[in-house]
Design a protein around this motif. Sequence first.
Motif, PDB file in Angstrom:
ATOM      1  N   GLN A   1       0.826  -1.211   0.000  1.00 39.54           N
ATOM      2  CA  GLN A   1       0.000   0.000   0.000  1.00 39.54           C
ATOM      3  C   GLN A   1       0.856   1.255   0.000  1.00 39.54           C
ATOM      4  O   GLN A   1       0.542   2.231  -0.689  1.00 39.54           O
ATOM      5  N   ARG A   2       1.944   1.230   0.754  1.00 37.86           N
ATOM      6  CA  ARG A   2       2.815   2.413   0.845  1.00 37.86           C
ATOM      7  C   ARG A   2       3.519   2.726  -0.462  1.00 37.86           C
ATOM      8  O   ARG A   2       3.825   3.883  -0.742  1.00 37.86           O
ATOM      9  N   VAL A   3       3.807   1.692  -1.271  1.00 34.14           N
ATOM     10  CA  VAL A   3       4.527   1.917  -2.534  1.00 34.14           C
ATOM     11  C   VAL A   3       3.608   1.769  -3.748  1.00 34.14           C
ATOM     12  O   VAL A   3       4.079   1.796  -4.886  1.00 34.14           O
ATOM     13  N   ASP A   4       2.316   1.582  -3.496  1.00 37.07           N
ATOM     14  CA  ASP A   4       1.300   1.572  -4.548  1.00 37.07           C
ATOM     15  C   ASP A   4       1.454   0.422  -5.541  1.00 37.07           C
ATOM     16  O   ASP A   4       1.441   0.614  -6.763  1.00 37.07           O
ATOM     17  N   VAL A   5       1.631  -0.786  -4.986  1.00 35.41           N
ATOM     18  CA  VAL A   5       1.624  -2.001  -5.798  1.00 35.41           C
ATOM     19  C   VAL A   5       0.759  -3.036  -5.071  1.00 35.41           C
ATOM     20  O   VAL A   5       0.286  -2.793  -3.966  1.00 35.41           O
ATOM     21  N   SER A   6       0.580  -4.204  -5.674  1.00 40.03           N
ATOM     22  CA  SER A   6      -0.195  -5.256  -5.015  1.00 40.03           C
ATOM     23  C   SER A   6       0.675  -6.014  -4.016  1.00 40.03           C
ATOM     24  O   SER A   6       1.911  -6.012  -4.112  1.00 40.03           O
TER      25      SER A   6
ATOM     26  N   TYR B   1      10.362 -11.697  -9.369  1.00 42.44           N
ATOM     27  CA  TYR B   1      10.050 -10.448 -10.064  1.00 42.44           C
ATOM     28  C   TYR B   1      11.165  -9.452  -9.821  1.00 42.44           C
ATOM     29  O   TYR B   1      11.605  -9.272  -8.677  1.00 42.44           O
ATOM     30  N   ASN B   2      11.643  -8.825 -10.890  1.00 44.88           N
ATOM     31  CA  ASN B   2      12.656  -7.785 -10.780  1.00 44.88           C
ATOM     32  C   ASN B   2      11.966  -6.426 -10.880  1.00 44.88           C
ATOM     33  O   ASN B   2      11.487  -6.059 -11.955  1.00 44.88           O
ATOM     34  N   PRO B   3      11.924  -5.693  -9.769  1.00 39.61           N
ATOM     35  CA  PRO B   3      11.216  -4.416  -9.776  1.00 39.61           C
ATOM     36  C   PRO B   3      11.972  -3.347 -10.562  1.00 39.61           C
ATOM     37  O   PRO B   3      13.190  -3.434 -10.739  1.00 39.61           O
ATOM     38  N   SER B   4      11.231  -2.344 -11.012  1.00 38.66           N
ATOM     39  CA  SER B   4      11.853  -1.211 -11.689  1.00 38.66           C
ATOM     40  C   SER B   4      12.699  -0.430 -10.688  1.00 38.66           C
ATOM     41  O   SER B   4      12.531  -0.558  -9.470  1.00 38.66           O
ATOM     42  N   VAL B   5      13.586   0.390 -11.202  1.00 35.55           N
ATOM     43  CA  VAL B   5      14.413   1.229 -10.324  1.00 35.55           C
ATOM     44  C   VAL B   5      13.525   2.148  -9.491  1.00 35.55           C
ATOM     45  O   VAL B   5      13.755   2.325  -8.292  1.00 35.55           O
ATOM     46  N   ASN B   6      12.473   2.693 -10.112  1.00 40.63           N
ATOM     47  CA  ASN B   6      11.577   3.583  -9.371  1.00 40.63           C
ATOM     48  C   ASN B   6      10.895   2.862  -8.211  1.00 40.63           C
ATOM     49  O   ASN B   6      10.760   3.419  -7.117  1.00 40.63           O
ATOM     50  N   LEU B   7      10.476   1.623  -8.432  1.00 39.72           N
ATOM     51  CA  LEU B   7       9.862   0.856  -7.350  1.00 39.72           C
ATOM     52  C   LEU B   7      10.890   0.527  -6.277  1.00 39.72           C
ATOM     53  O   LEU B   7      10.595   0.615  -5.081  1.00 39.72           O
ATOM     54  N   CYS B   8      12.099   0.178  -6.669  1.00 45.71           N
ATOM     55  CA  CYS B   8      13.167  -0.081  -5.698  1.00 45.71           C
ATOM     56  C   CYS B   8      13.390   1.136  -4.803  1.00 45.71           C
ATOM     57  O   CYS B   8      13.535   1.006  -3.582  1.00 45.71           O
TER      58      CYS B   8
END
Length: 65
Positions: free
Chosen positions: A22-27, A39-46
């Motif tokens: 919820q804090r990072v706006d993903v499931s 899953y390899n997250p994007s740099v922005n998600l990291c």
Amino acid sequence: MKNLKMKAARVGKDMTQEDLAQRVDVSRQTISAIEKGNYNPSVNLCIKICQVLDKTLDDLFWPEE
């Protein structure tokens, strides 16, 4: 490769996968997949994850030698 460092940081903050998601706006499934190494997250998600967990990119996502 599993991301045990991210899981440990999340648990250390007393957060569930759902809380972090919820804090990072993903499931919650995305957080689970990152921790399982599926899953390899994007740099922005990291970066978002690091900000929420008060860690650096190196702390959570740089592979140990």
